[in-house]
Design a protein around this motif. Structure first.
Motif, mmCIF file in Angstrom:
data_model
loop_
_atom_site.group_PDB
_atom_site.id
_atom_site.type_symbol
_atom_site.label_atom_id
_atom_site.label_comp_id
_atom_site.label_asym_id
_atom_site.label_seq_id
_atom_site.Cartn_x
_atom_site.Cartn_y
_atom_site.Cartn_z
ATOM 1 N N GLU A 38 3.297 1.017 2.209
ATOM 2 C CA GLU A 38 4.188 0.482 1.652
ATOM 3 C C GLU A 38 4.184 -1.055 1.615
ATOM 4 O O GLU A 38 3.828 -1.689 2.751
ATOM 5 C CB GLU A 38 5.519 0.724 2.065
ATOM 6 N N GLU A 127 5.926 -1.631 -3.253
ATOM 7 C CA GLU A 127 5.005 -0.809 -3.862
ATOM 8 C C GLU A 127 4.584 0.091 -3.140
ATOM 9 O O GLU A 127 4.279 0.016 -1.823
ATOM 10 C CB GLU A 127 3.651 -1.833 -4.186
ATOM 11 N N THR A 186 -2.302 0.999 -6.419
ATOM 12 C CA THR A 186 -0.846 1.321 -6.550
ATOM 13 C C THR A 186 -0.640 2.397 -7.113
ATOM 14 O O THR A 186 -0.950 3.311 -8.349
ATOM 15 C CB THR A 186 -0.229 0.202 -7.335
ATOM 16 N N GLU A 187 0.355 3.396 -6.498
ATOM 17 C CA GLU A 187 1.101 4.269 -7.155
ATOM 18 C C GLU A 187 2.317 4.471 -7.583
ATOM 19 O O GLU A 187 2.672 5.066 -8.634
ATOM 20 C CB GLU A 187 0.897 5.617 -5.822
ATOM 21 N N TYR A 188 3.099 3.672 -7.011
ATOM 22 C CA TYR A 188 4.584 3.309 -7.501
ATOM 23 C C TYR A 188 4.746 2.040 -7.387
ATOM 24 O O TYR A 188 4.273 1.253 -6.277
ATOM 25 C CB TYR A 188 5.491 4.116 -6.777
#
Length: 268
Positions: A38, A127, A186-188
């Motif tokens: 994160e 993120e 990046t995933e979220y």
């Protein structure tokens, strides 16, 4: 409106029926072990940066009792100043949920740090990122400075530009112009930086832009001057120039931030 609807229908149909091509950039170890990182960025009120970092230093043990801190930096150059950037490691999403619940119940953490310091912050950003399968998180040999380079890549995903991107990164690593710490995608979070200004003009183009992917590359150098010297040499090296020139064809934008590790950062 009928024309717009027709164009949208054709664009969606094309995406629905196009065979999926996968790349080693997007598949591999990260799906099997679930580990993610994160990225948290805190924008602090002017003149409150030192106070915030000092308060965190005094209470960092309360936070790291719950999950692993990879690194903690202040932003020196690149974008807005008075920012703290930190990376936390989690085994999976269930692990992060457990940690957040535990922190909410941790009165010592809440009373000694969180509540008193919320007033010092203007903005918080988060993120969720994964290390790319061909990269391991490395620890630099000694103290130095870090550079976080964020690339927004063109639509199409890693199947289109993954191998080219890898070659560009490895060209710098193999030739020793900088020490690679990690490559994350990046995933979220800030996945999509495509604009919707052309929505009513080019619907299909807009849909493609929404598939843009952010990739973060974390580098280490002994100093800002050694970084500058290495960059100048790399720009004159034909091997690097060829690799980068090919990768640039898939690049939308790039942002560089120089990061200074805090005294309590595991990555110095």
């Amino acid at each position: 409106m009928l024309v717009l609807r027709s164009r949208l229908t054709r664009a969606l149909a094309a995406q629905a029926w196009t065979p999926q091509v996968y790349s080693s950039f997007a598949t591999g170890p990260r799906q099997s072990d679930g580990t993610f990182y994160e990225f948290r960025t805190y924008s602090l009120k002017p003149s409150k940066m030192n106070q915030f970092l000092e308060n965190f230093k005094k209470n960092v043990h309360l936070r790291t009792a719950h999950s692993e801190l990879v690194g903690y930096w202040s932003v020196e150059f690149g974008g807005r100043v008075n920012k703290a950037f930190h990376i936390w490691k989690y085994d999976n999403f269930a692990h992060r949920i457990e940690v957040r619940k535990a922190l909410a119940k941790d009165k010592e953490w809440q009373e000694q740090f969180l509540i008193p310091n919320l007033a010092l912050m203007d903005k918080q950003e988060s993120e969720i990122t994964y290390l790319v399968p061909w990269c391991k998180l490395e620890k630099p040999p000694k103290e130095g400075v870090y550079e976080l380079v964020t690339f927004q890549m063109k639509p199409g995903g890693p199947a289109v530009w993954g191998d080219t991107f890898k070659k560009a990164i490895n060209a710098h690593v193999i030739l020793g112009y900088s020490k690679l710490v990690g490559v994350f995608h990046t995933e979220y979070g800030a996945l999509n930086r495509g604009t919707v200004v052309h929505f009513f003009y080019e619907m299909a183009e807009c849909i493609g832009e929404l598939l843009s992917r952010l990739v973060h590359v974390l580098w280490w150098n002994e100093s800002a001057d050694s970084r500058a010297a290495g960059r100048h040499k790399a720009h004159e090296d034909p091997r690097v120039v060829v690799a980068v020139r090919e990768c640039v064809n898939y690049l939308v934008s790039q942002q560089n931030m120089l990061l200074i590790p805090t005294s309590f950062s595991p990555l110095k």
